[in-house]
Motif scaffolding. Structure first.
Motif, PDB file in Angstrom:
ATOM      1  N   PHE A  88       0.825  -1.202   0.000  1.00 43.10           N
ATOM      2  CA  PHE A  88       0.000   0.000   0.000  1.00 43.10           C
ATOM      3  C   PHE A  88       0.859   1.251   0.000  1.00 43.10           C
ATOM      4  CE2 PHE A  88       1.270  -0.596   4.285  1.00 43.10           C
ATOM      5  CZ  PHE A  88       1.392   0.684   4.815  1.00 43.10           C
ATOM      6  N   VAL A  89       0.223   2.377  -0.249  1.00 44.54           N
ATOM      7  CA  VAL A  89       0.826   3.688  -0.041  1.00 44.54           C
ATOM      8  C   VAL A  89      -0.176   4.544   0.741  1.00 44.54           C
ATOM      9  CG1 VAL A  89       2.412   3.688  -2.000  1.00 44.54           C
ATOM     10  CG2 VAL A  89       0.070   4.526  -2.309  1.00 44.54           C
ATOM     11  N   LEU A  90       0.371   5.464   1.508  1.00 45.86           N
ATOM     12  CA  LEU A  90      -0.444   6.436   2.225  1.00 45.86           C
ATOM     13  C   LEU A  90      -0.436   7.721   1.415  1.00 45.86           C
ATOM     14  CD1 LEU A  90      -1.958   7.147   4.878  1.00 45.86           C
ATOM     15  CD2 LEU A  90       0.244   7.899   5.793  1.00 45.86           C
ATOM     16  N   ASP A  91      -1.619   8.251   1.137  1.00 42.33           N
ATOM     17  CA  ASP A  91      -1.757   9.488   0.385  1.00 42.33           C
ATOM     18  C   ASP A  91      -2.689  10.399   1.167  1.00 42.33           C
ATOM     19  OD1 ASP A  91      -1.810  11.487  -1.522  1.00 42.33           O
ATOM     20  OD2 ASP A  91      -3.183  10.428  -2.851  1.00 42.33           O
ATOM     21  N   GLY A  92      -2.119  11.323   1.911  1.00 40.07           N
ATOM     22  CA  GLY A  92      -2.932  12.194   2.756  1.00 40.07           C
ATOM     23  C   GLY A  92      -3.634  11.368   3.815  1.00 40.07           C
ATOM     24  N   ASP A  93      -4.950  11.415   3.822  1.00 37.02           N
ATOM     25  CA  ASP A  93      -5.744  10.634   4.772  1.00 37.02           C
ATOM     26  C   ASP A  93      -6.401   9.440   4.080  1.00 37.02           C
ATOM     27  OD1 ASP A  93      -5.121  12.120   7.026  1.00 37.02           O
ATOM     28  OD2 ASP A  93      -6.697  13.580   6.629  1.00 37.02           O
ATOM     29  N   ARG A 116      -9.229   2.266  -2.492  1.00 33.90           N
ATOM     30  CA  ARG A 116      -8.929   3.489  -1.738  1.00 33.90           C
ATOM     31  C   ARG A 116      -9.658   3.409  -0.409  1.00 33.90           C
ATOM     32  NH1 ARG A 116     -10.555   8.585  -0.273  1.00 33.90           N
ATOM     33  NH2 ARG A 116      -9.001  10.218  -0.617  1.00 33.90           N
ATOM     34  N   ILE A 117      -8.910   3.560   0.680  1.00 38.02           N
ATOM     35  CA  ILE A 117      -9.494   3.530   2.016  1.00 38.02           C
ATOM     36  C   ILE A 117      -9.380   4.925   2.614  1.00 38.02           C
ATOM     37  CG2 ILE A 117      -9.341   2.509   4.323  1.00 38.02           C
ATOM     38  CD1 ILE A 117      -7.815   0.143   2.701  1.00 38.02           C
ATOM     39  N   ALA A 118     -10.516   5.583   2.771  1.00 36.38           N
ATOM     40  CA  ALA A 118     -10.551   6.907   3.398  1.00 36.38           C
ATOM     41  C   ALA A 118     -10.474   6.691   4.906  1.00 36.38           C
ATOM     42  CB  ALA A 118     -11.828   7.634   3.022  1.00 36.38           C
ATOM     43  N   ILE A 158      -0.134   4.657  -8.513  1.00 37.97           N
ATOM     44  CA  ILE A 158       0.742   3.719  -9.218  1.00 37.97           C
ATOM     45  C   ILE A 158       2.189   4.208  -9.155  1.00 37.97           C
ATOM     46  CG2 ILE A 158       1.354   2.802 -11.497  1.00 37.97           C
ATOM     47  CD1 ILE A 158      -1.711   2.674 -12.047  1.00 37.97           C
ATOM     48  N   ALA A 159       2.395   5.492  -9.391  1.00 38.10           N
ATOM     49  CA  ALA A 159       3.758   6.042  -9.327  1.00 38.10           C
ATOM     50  C   ALA A 159       4.337   5.869  -7.919  1.00 38.10           C
ATOM     51  CB  ALA A 159       3.744   7.519  -9.729  1.00 38.10           C
ATOM     52  N   ALA A 160       3.533   6.136  -6.894  1.00 40.09           N
ATOM     53  CA  ALA A 160       4.006   5.993  -5.512  1.00 40.09           C
ATOM     54  C   ALA A 160       4.282   4.530  -5.168  1.00 40.09           C
ATOM     55  CB  ALA A 160       2.977   6.588  -4.551  1.00 40.09           C
ATOM     56  N   LEU A 161       3.415   3.633  -5.632  1.00 37.57           N
ATOM     57  CA  LEU A 161       3.625   2.201  -5.384  1.00 37.57           C
ATOM     58  C   LEU A 161       4.901   1.709  -6.051  1.00 37.57           C
ATOM     59  CD1 LEU A 161      -0.069   1.106  -5.780  1.00 37.57           C
ATOM     60  CD2 LEU A 161       1.350   0.577  -3.768  1.00 37.57           C
ATOM     61  N   ARG A 162       5.147   2.154  -7.270  1.00 34.50           N
ATOM     62  CA  ARG A 162       6.364   1.731  -7.975  1.00 34.50           C
ATOM     63  C   ARG A 162       7.616   2.318  -7.331  1.00 34.50           C
ATOM     64  NH1 ARG A 162       3.551   1.818 -13.875  1.00 34.50           N
ATOM     65  NH2 ARG A 162       2.889  -0.372 -13.794  1.00 34.50           N
ATOM     66  N   ALA A 163       7.512   3.495  -6.749  1.00 32.41           N
ATOM     67  CA  ALA A 163       8.654   4.071  -6.029  1.00 32.41           C
ATOM     68  C   ALA A 163       8.925   3.297  -4.740  1.00 32.41           C
ATOM     69  CB  ALA A 163       8.391   5.547  -5.722  1.00 32.41           C
ATOM     70  N   LYS A 164       7.883   2.845  -4.081  1.00 34.83           N
ATOM     71  CA  LYS A 164       8.025   2.135  -2.810  1.00 34.83           C
ATOM     72  C   LYS A 164       8.388   0.664  -3.015  1.00 34.83           C
ATOM     73  CE  LYS A 164       5.448   1.383   1.515  1.00 34.83           C
ATOM     74  NZ  LYS A 164       4.204   1.696   2.234  1.00 34.83           N
ATOM     75  N   TYR A 165       7.837   0.041  -4.039  1.00 37.30           N
ATOM     76  CA  TYR A 165       8.028  -1.391  -4.309  1.00 37.30           C
ATOM     77  C   TYR A 165       8.563  -1.566  -5.731  1.00 37.30           C
ATOM     78  CZ  TYR A 165       4.603  -1.659  -0.474  1.00 37.30           C
ATOM     79  OH  TYR A 165       3.930  -1.506   0.709  1.00 37.30           O
ATOM     80  N   ILE A 179      -5.422   5.401   2.314  1.00 40.33           N
ATOM     81  CA  ILE A 179      -4.527   4.301   1.990  1.00 40.33           C
ATOM     82  C   ILE A 179      -4.990   3.753   0.652  1.00 40.33           C
ATOM     83  CG2 ILE A 179      -3.922   1.920   2.599  1.00 40.33           C
ATOM     84  CD1 ILE A 179      -4.090   2.788   5.555  1.00 40.33           C
ATOM     85  N   LEU A 180      -4.043   3.556  -0.268  1.00 39.93           N
ATOM     86  CA  LEU A 180      -4.360   2.985  -1.573  1.00 39.93           C
ATOM     87  C   LEU A 180      -3.605   1.678  -1.723  1.00 39.93           C
ATOM     88  CD1 LEU A 180      -4.181   6.434  -2.488  1.00 39.93           C
ATOM     89  CD2 LEU A 180      -5.784   5.176  -3.902  1.00 39.93           C
ATOM     90  N   THR A 181      -4.337   0.641  -2.093  1.00 37.93           N
ATOM     91  CA  THR A 181      -3.756  -0.681  -2.267  1.00 37.93           C
ATOM     92  C   THR A 181      -4.214  -1.257  -3.596  1.00 37.93           C
ATOM     93  OG1 THR A 181      -3.475  -2.881  -1.270  1.00 37.93           O
ATOM     94  CG2 THR A 181      -5.582  -1.790  -0.890  1.00 37.93           C
ATOM     95  N   PRO A 182      -3.271  -1.749  -4.395  1.00 34.76           N
ATOM     96  CA  PRO A 182      -3.645  -2.267  -5.707  1.00 34.76           C
ATOM     97  C   PRO A 182      -4.135  -3.705  -5.647  1.00 34.76           C
ATOM     98  CG  PRO A 182      -1.299  -2.494  -5.422  1.00 34.76           C
ATOM     99  CD  PRO A 182      -1.818  -1.816  -4.169  1.00 34.76           C
TER     100      PRO A 182
END
Length: 167
Positions: free
Chosen positions: A35-40, A129-131, A107-114, A42-45
């Motif tokens: 996952f990545v955290l984006d503000g408030d 997307r989890i608010a 996707i860009a953040a996920l590829r940077a992290k993983y 969580i996004l998981t593919p």
């Protein structure tokens, strides 16, 4: 703000988490996620790792989210040194994201992290997307209490966390 600064840093730096949804029969369903955290949020593919079905939209977690949006995400740190144990439990509402800009940024953040995601076709796959609505935490969430990653091996660092408190 649902996450404190310490919780936000802990969650953002974590490599994995566990997503909990509620199955149709009422049982909790737990799935390890990247996952990545984006503000408030969580996004998981729904990535290309082996799945029980070829159609990602028919996966149980996706069906669970579409039926009942309330989910929980647990981000934890385990260590044999129990003074380093910590977790953040996030409650929120999940949905498949349909915002092209948010999907592309995730996707860009996920590829940077993983780096493993460089070869995954995430553009054509759903993203959950989890608010974040609420968070609870326990333990010392700071980096000084973290377990060394493989790249940290041999650093000689061994600090003990300060006092911990449930939140």
């Amino acid at each position: 703000m649902p996450l404190s600064d310490d919780e936000r840093q802990f969650v953002a730096g974590a490599r994995t988490a566990t997503l909990a949804t509620i199955a149709e029969d009422g049982r909790p369903r737990l799935v390890p996620i990247c996952f990545v955290l984006d503000g408030d949020a969580i996004l998981t593919p729904i990535d290309e790792k082996p799945k029980s079905t070829a159609d990602p939209r028919t996966l149980a977690r996706v069906r669970d989210v579409e039926r009942r949006a309330e989910v929980t995400v647990l981000v934890d740190r385990w260590d044999e040194d129990w003074t380093r144990l910590a977790w953040v439990r996030v409650h929120g509402r999940a949905a498949l994201t349909d915002d092209p800009a948010e999907h592309a940024a995730a996707i860009a953040a996920l590829r940077a992290k993983y780096p493993q995601y460089a070869m995954h076709g995430l553009e054509s796959r759903p993203m959950i997307r989890i608010a974040i609505e609420d968070a609870r935490s326990w333990g010392d969430l700071s980096d000084r209490g973290r377990s060394p990653s493989p790249s940290d091996a041999g650093s000689g660092s061994s600090s003990s966390p300060g006092g911990s408190r449930p939140r």
